[in-house]
Write an enzyme that holds these catalytic residues in place. Sequence first.
Site, PDB file in Angstrom:
ATOM      1  N   LYS A  13       0.826  -1.214   0.000  1.00  0.00           N
ATOM      2  CA  LYS A  13       0.000   0.000   0.000  1.00  0.00           C
ATOM      3  C   LYS A  13       0.863   1.268   0.000  1.00  0.00           C
ATOM      4  CE  LYS A  13      -2.354  -0.599   3.757  1.00  0.00           C
ATOM      5  NZ  LYS A  13      -1.621  -1.791   4.236  1.00  0.00           N
ATOM      6  N   ARG A  88     -11.310   1.630   9.568  1.00  0.00           N
ATOM      7  CA  ARG A  88     -11.096   0.227   9.916  1.00  0.00           C
ATOM      8  C   ARG A  88     -12.346  -0.413  10.520  1.00  0.00           C
ATOM      9  NH1 ARG A  88      -4.989   0.313  12.510  1.00  0.00           N
ATOM     10  NH2 ARG A  88      -3.866   0.308  10.529  1.00  0.00           N
ATOM     11  N   ARG A 161      13.734  -6.083  10.594  1.00  0.00           N
ATOM     12  CA  ARG A 161      12.751  -5.660  11.583  1.00  0.00           C
ATOM     13  C   ARG A 161      12.413  -6.847  12.478  1.00  0.00           C
ATOM     14  NH1 ARG A 161       7.909  -2.288   8.850  1.00  0.00           N
ATOM     15  NH2 ARG A 161       6.900  -3.328  10.596  1.00  0.00           N
ATOM     16  N   ARG A 172      -0.992 -10.337  11.965  1.00  0.00           N
ATOM     17  CA  ARG A 172      -1.406  -9.091  11.289  1.00  0.00           C
ATOM     18  C   ARG A 172      -2.428  -9.373  10.198  1.00  0.00           C
ATOM     19  NH1 ARG A 172       3.906  -6.776   9.187  1.00  0.00           N
ATOM     20  NH2 ARG A 172       5.268  -7.120  10.935  1.00  0.00           N
TER      21      ARG A 172
END
Length: 215
Positions: A13, A88, A161, A172
């Site tokens: 995105k 959301r 990360r 997620r």
Amino acid sequence: MNIILLGPPGAGKGTQAQRLVEKFGMRQLSTGDMLRAAVKAGTPVGLQAKAVMERGELVSDEIVSALIGEELDAMGTEAGAIFDGYPRTAAQAESLDGILAARGRKLDHVIELDVDEDALVERITGRFTCANCGKGYHDKFEQPRQLGVCDKCGSTEFKRRPDDNEETVRTRMAEYRAKTAPILPIYEARGIVTRVNGMAEMDHVTAAIERIIKS
């Protein structure tokens, strides 16, 4: 034009939003980035958000809505908006309708980057970056030309990360599905949802999104 970009973390995105910004002069409205900027700038909404976050609480829909309203007002009427990470929930979707209507705007497209979970796990868990310049690489898809040496700056230090692991990525993904499930039917009923293959080459994804916008 006002669009919502949907897709789980790692779907691309951010990359696609930045390309739309560069090509069409649109403005990416990422609630996380806006909150941090508002807190740093000490705006009225930023001060409210700071107080909430310092108490360890989640920022309310009202504060986020006010923040989006501020950003749209600052943009003026010429630039289009890309909503990233908002709405959301069904309540936020309803709130966004009101925010846009109050400013003579409407939502034109909801574009979802459709991804394969297993392939996305591979994409994310293989990522690493140069610790010096930040250039991105991948275990499978993009290794440095000289193993262990950054193509861009020559550094031999790399980092990953800590949350780029399979368990976190799948969590997620589950969160994304749970959060988007309530809002997609709202926009599907209006006929403004289009799904794009988010696993395609980045340029192909960009071209597909541009065709939707130009239509």
